[in-house]
Design a protein around this motif. Structure first.
Motif, short mmCIF file in Angstrom:
data_model
loop_
_atom_site.label_atom_id
_atom_site.label_comp_id
_atom_site.label_asym_id
_atom_site.label_seq_id
_atom_site.Cartn_x
_atom_site.Cartn_y
_atom_site.Cartn_z
N ALA A 50 37.86 30.84 33.48
CA ALA A 50 38.84 31.18 32.45
C ALA A 50 40.26 30.99 32.95
N LYS A 51 40.52 31.28 34.22
CA LYS A 51 41.86 31.11 34.76
C LYS A 51 42.28 29.64 34.72
N THR A 52 41.34 28.76 35.06
CA THR A 52 41.64 27.33 35.00
C THR A 52 41.92 26.89 33.57
N SER A 53 41.08 27.34 32.65
CA SER A 53 41.24 26.96 31.25
C SER A 53 42.56 27.47 30.69
N LEU A 54 42.93 28.72 31.05
CA LEU A 54 44.19 29.29 30.57
C LEU A 54 45.38 28.53 31.15
N GLN A 55 45.30 28.17 32.41
CA GLN A 55 46.40 27.42 33.03
C GLN A 55 46.56 26.06 32.37
N GLU A 56 45.44 25.39 32.08
CA GLU A 56 45.52 24.09 31.42
C GLU A 56 46.10 24.23 30.01
N TRP A 57 45.74 25.31 29.31
CA TRP A 57 46.27 25.55 27.98
C TRP A 57 47.80 25.71 28.05
N VAL A 104 54.95 27.45 32.19
CA VAL A 104 54.60 27.66 33.59
C VAL A 104 53.22 28.31 33.63
N PRO A 105 52.51 28.24 34.76
CA PRO A 105 51.18 28.88 34.84
C PRO A 105 51.27 30.38 34.58
N PRO A 106 50.21 30.98 34.05
CA PRO A 106 50.20 32.42 33.78
C PRO A 106 50.33 33.22 35.07
N SER A 107 50.85 34.43 34.94
CA SER A 107 50.96 35.33 36.09
C SER A 107 49.87 36.39 36.00
N TYR A 108 49.48 36.92 37.16
CA TYR A 108 48.46 37.96 37.23
C TYR A 108 49.02 39.11 38.06
N THR A 109 49.07 40.29 37.47
CA THR A 109 49.67 41.45 38.11
C THR A 109 48.67 42.60 38.17
N GLU A 110 48.53 43.20 39.35
CA GLU A 110 47.69 44.39 39.48
C GLU A 110 48.48 45.58 38.95
N ALA A 149 47.15 40.12 28.33
CA ALA A 149 45.87 40.82 28.17
C ALA A 149 45.53 41.48 29.50
N ARG A 150 44.82 42.60 29.41
CA ARG A 150 44.42 43.33 30.62
C ARG A 150 42.90 43.44 30.69
N ALA A 151 42.42 43.57 31.93
CA ALA A 151 40.98 43.77 32.14
C ALA A 151 40.78 44.59 33.40
N THR A 152 39.65 45.29 33.47
CA THR A 152 39.32 46.14 34.61
C THR A 152 37.96 45.75 35.17
N ALA A 153 37.87 45.61 36.50
CA ALA A 153 36.61 45.22 37.14
C ALA A 153 36.60 45.69 38.59
N GLY A 154 35.46 45.53 39.23
CA GLY A 154 35.28 45.99 40.60
C GLY A 154 35.85 45.07 41.66
N SER A 155 36.40 43.92 41.27
CA SER A 155 37.10 43.04 42.21
C SER A 155 38.29 42.44 41.48
N LYS A 156 39.31 42.08 42.25
CA LYS A 156 40.50 41.49 41.62
C LYS A 156 40.13 40.19 40.93
N GLN A 165 38.49 38.07 33.73
CA GLN A 165 38.29 38.72 32.43
C GLN A 165 39.60 38.83 31.66
N ALA A 166 40.71 39.09 32.37
CA ALA A 166 42.01 39.15 31.72
C ALA A 166 42.39 37.77 31.18
N ALA A 167 42.13 36.73 31.99
CA ALA A 167 42.42 35.37 31.55
C ALA A 167 41.60 35.01 30.33
N SER A 168 40.31 35.40 30.34
CA SER A 168 39.44 35.12 29.20
C SER A 168 39.95 35.81 27.94
N GLY A 169 40.36 37.07 28.09
CA GLY A 169 40.88 37.80 26.94
C GLY A 169 42.17 37.20 26.40
#
Length: 227
Positions: A158-165, A172-178, A202-209, A215-219
């Motif tokens: 999803a991160k790749t697909s979002l960046q291509e979009w 510019v490429p999307p940013s990801y913030t904890e 969009a935000r998402a929560t999971a057991g690994s970054k 999941q955030a990228a997918s959302g």
């Protein structure tokens, strides 16, 4: 070398009892803890990376006999990258057994992606030296589980697909913030926000970054493409 309870517990999680437990101890020793007469895990990490690479190359060729080199390369990279190694390390609670210097201990070294990934590679090398390639291969395939079967999906994520979009629209490429981290050190839960320069997020929560980012990228991708 006498087995400590910590080493014995990790051997159980790994599913391998070392003929020479000193090999496992060395694989768990970070450079911040090294001293004269006490080797760190850097040389083992170097070897383990190559053992892991061979196991994954063989597994991918066997999994998809018609795949081209161009198709196999991104799948291979997804399986052997440091994030994947660290994810496996977290699943077996490898961080709890790491031998770290005080500075690394105080800065949360047991949950750092780079340290966990390096240690996982070192452990693979330790098993290889202790019992040979066949045992190391079986260990890797068991610990990596269904990642190999689903790697084609992960390789184009999803991160790749979002960046291509975003790039297709001049962004510019999307940013990801904890934005949050909860839970104990050995089982953290991360909340990640994916954001585009147009303000969509969009935000998402999971057991690994990595999972939370995916999941955030997918959302976010679903939000901008489906409204």
């Amino acid at each position: 070398m006498k087995r400590s309870a910590e080493i014995a517990a990790l051997e159980q999680r790994l599913g391998h009892r070392f003929a020479d437990p000193e090999r496992l101890r060395r694989a768990l020793t970070h450079s911040s803890m090294s001293a004269p007469g006490r080797e760190d895990n850097q040389r083992l990490e170097f070897l383990g990376d190559r053992v892991l690479g061979l196991v994954m190359a063989e597994a991918l060729l066997s999994e998809d006999r018609g795949a081209s080199e161009g198709q196999l390369a991104p799948r291979f990279n997804a399986l052997v990258r440091k994030e994947a190694c660290a994810e496996v390390a977290r699943e077996i609670d490898l961080g709890a057994a790491l031998k770290l210097g005080r500075s690394e201990m105080m800065s949360g070294g047991r949950r750092k992606m780079a340290l966990l990934g390096d240690a996982m590679e070192a452990v693979i090398a330790a098993v290889y030296l202790d019992a040979g390639f066949g045992t190391a291969k079986a260990l890797v395939l068991r610990l990596w589980g269904d990642r190999i079967a689903r790697v084609e999906e992960d390789a184009r994520d999803a991160k790749t697909s979002l960046q291509e979009w975003a790039q297709a629209r001049g962004m510019v490429p999307p940013s990801y913030t904890e934005v949050a981290r909860e839970g104990p050190d050995h089982a953290p839960v991360f909340t990640i926000e994916a954001r585009l320069e147009n303000g969509a997020a969009a935000r998402a929560t999971a057991g690994s970054k990595r999972k939370a980012e995916q999941q955030a990228a997918s959302g976010l991708l679903d939000k901008v493409t489906n409204g």
